[in-house]
Design a protein around this motif. Sequence first.
Motif, PDB file in Angstrom:
ATOM      1  N   ALA A   1      -4.402  18.744   3.722  1.00 17.43           N
ATOM      2  CA  ALA A   1      -3.701  18.738   5.007  1.00 17.43           C
ATOM      3  C   ALA A   1      -2.303  18.144   4.838  1.00 17.43           C
ATOM      4  CB  ALA A   1      -4.491  17.950   6.037  1.00 17.43           C
ATOM      5  N   ALA A   2      -1.342  18.710   5.527  1.00 13.37           N
ATOM      6  CA  ALA A   2       0.059  18.303   5.399  1.00 13.37           C
ATOM      7  C   ALA A   2       0.295  16.849   5.815  1.00 13.37           C
ATOM      8  CB  ALA A   2       0.951  19.232   6.208  1.00 13.37           C
ATOM      9  N   ASP A   3      -0.553  16.297   6.672  1.00  9.73           N
ATOM     10  CA  ASP A   3      -0.341  14.930   7.151  1.00  9.73           C
ATOM     11  C   ASP A   3      -0.980  13.866   6.256  1.00  9.73           C
ATOM     12  OD1 ASP A   3      -2.957  15.638   7.822  1.00  9.73           O
ATOM     13  OD2 ASP A   3      -2.928  14.540   9.719  1.00  9.73           O
ATOM     14  N   VAL A   4      -1.571  14.276   5.148  1.00  9.96           N
ATOM     15  CA  VAL A   4      -2.181  13.326   4.205  1.00  9.96           C
ATOM     16  C   VAL A   4      -1.181  13.035   3.086  1.00  9.96           C
ATOM     17  CG1 VAL A   4      -4.059  12.963   2.564  1.00  9.96           C
ATOM     18  CG2 VAL A   4      -4.502  14.184   4.713  1.00  9.96           C
ATOM     19  N   ASN A   5      -0.976  11.746   2.803  1.00  5.72           N
ATOM     20  CA  ASN A   5      -0.071  11.343   1.725  1.00  5.72           C
ATOM     21  C   ASN A   5      -0.888  11.146   0.447  1.00  5.72           C
ATOM     22  OD1 ASN A   5       1.692  10.217  -0.076  1.00  5.72           O
ATOM     23  ND2 ASN A   5       2.135   8.396   1.144  1.00  5.72           N
ATOM     24  N   PRO A   6      -0.822  12.089  -0.486  1.00  5.85           N
ATOM     25  CA  PRO A   6      -1.634  11.971  -1.698  1.00  5.85           C
ATOM     26  C   PRO A   6      -1.171  10.869  -2.647  1.00  5.85           C
ATOM     27  CG  PRO A   6      -0.193  13.863  -1.847  1.00  5.85           C
ATOM     28  CD  PRO A   6      -0.029  13.314  -0.467  1.00  5.85           C
ATOM     29  N   LEU A   7      -0.012  10.287  -2.397  1.00  7.92           N
ATOM     30  CA  LEU A   7       0.487   9.214  -3.266  1.00  7.92           C
ATOM     31  C   LEU A   7       0.221   7.821  -2.686  1.00  7.92           C
ATOM     32  CD1 LEU A   7       3.833  10.804  -4.490  1.00  7.92           C
ATOM     33  CD2 LEU A   7       1.555  10.891  -5.530  1.00  7.92           C
ATOM     34  N   ASP A   8      -0.592   7.749  -1.649  1.00  6.70           N
ATOM     35  CA  ASP A   8      -0.981   6.463  -1.076  1.00  6.70           C
ATOM     36  C   ASP A   8      -2.213   5.957  -1.812  1.00  6.70           C
ATOM     37  OD1 ASP A   8      -1.779   4.261   0.372  1.00  6.70           O
ATOM     38  OD2 ASP A   8      -2.062   5.339   2.264  1.00  6.70           O
ATOM     39  N   PHE A   9      -2.010   5.005  -2.676  1.00  2.00           N
ATOM     40  CA  PHE A   9      -3.086   4.414  -3.469  1.00  2.00           C
ATOM     41  C   PHE A   9      -3.468   3.028  -2.945  1.00  2.00           C
ATOM     42  CE2 PHE A   9      -1.453   7.592  -6.391  1.00  2.00           C
ATOM     43  CZ  PHE A   9      -2.604   8.071  -7.016  1.00  2.00           C
TER      44      PHE A   9
END
Length: 151
Positions: free
Chosen positions: A136-144
């Motif tokens: 989904a576009a609203d998910v930040n995949p670089l948020d660890f």
Amino acid sequence: MSSIFDLKITVQPEHIDILGHVNNVVYVQWMQDVASAHIETLGLGVLEYLKLKHAMVAVEHHVQYRKAALEGEELILRTWLSDLNALYSFRQYAFYRPQDKSLLFMGNTQWACVEIATGRPKRMSPTFTQAYQPLAADVNPLDFSEYDSLR
């Protein structure tokens, strides 16, 4: 929608090259490993490929090495699907070291759907397109941040 998939690993002695850090080709192996683990959790792994008689094969990789990883370090190998069309899926990767909150590696792969018997391109079946949905576009995949307490 597909989701982010994380695989936790510890850098092993066999991953280390003569310069004392993880060898460049190991990162590409890790891309394959985390992608394979992800598709298994999506219910469309190698056994399903064989039953359906078509599979996804890598046709192009782009990699960016940012920082070195060392023996014994704990890493998070993250992957997600970013795009999809009738013949191709596009997978992203980010490898993270929670100890110092460092992004070590970024990469992406273009995967093509092929008929196993011939190796020729094949349109993805509905089974594939349902399983391989982009993040989904609203998910930040670089948020660890979920791993910050592991330090």
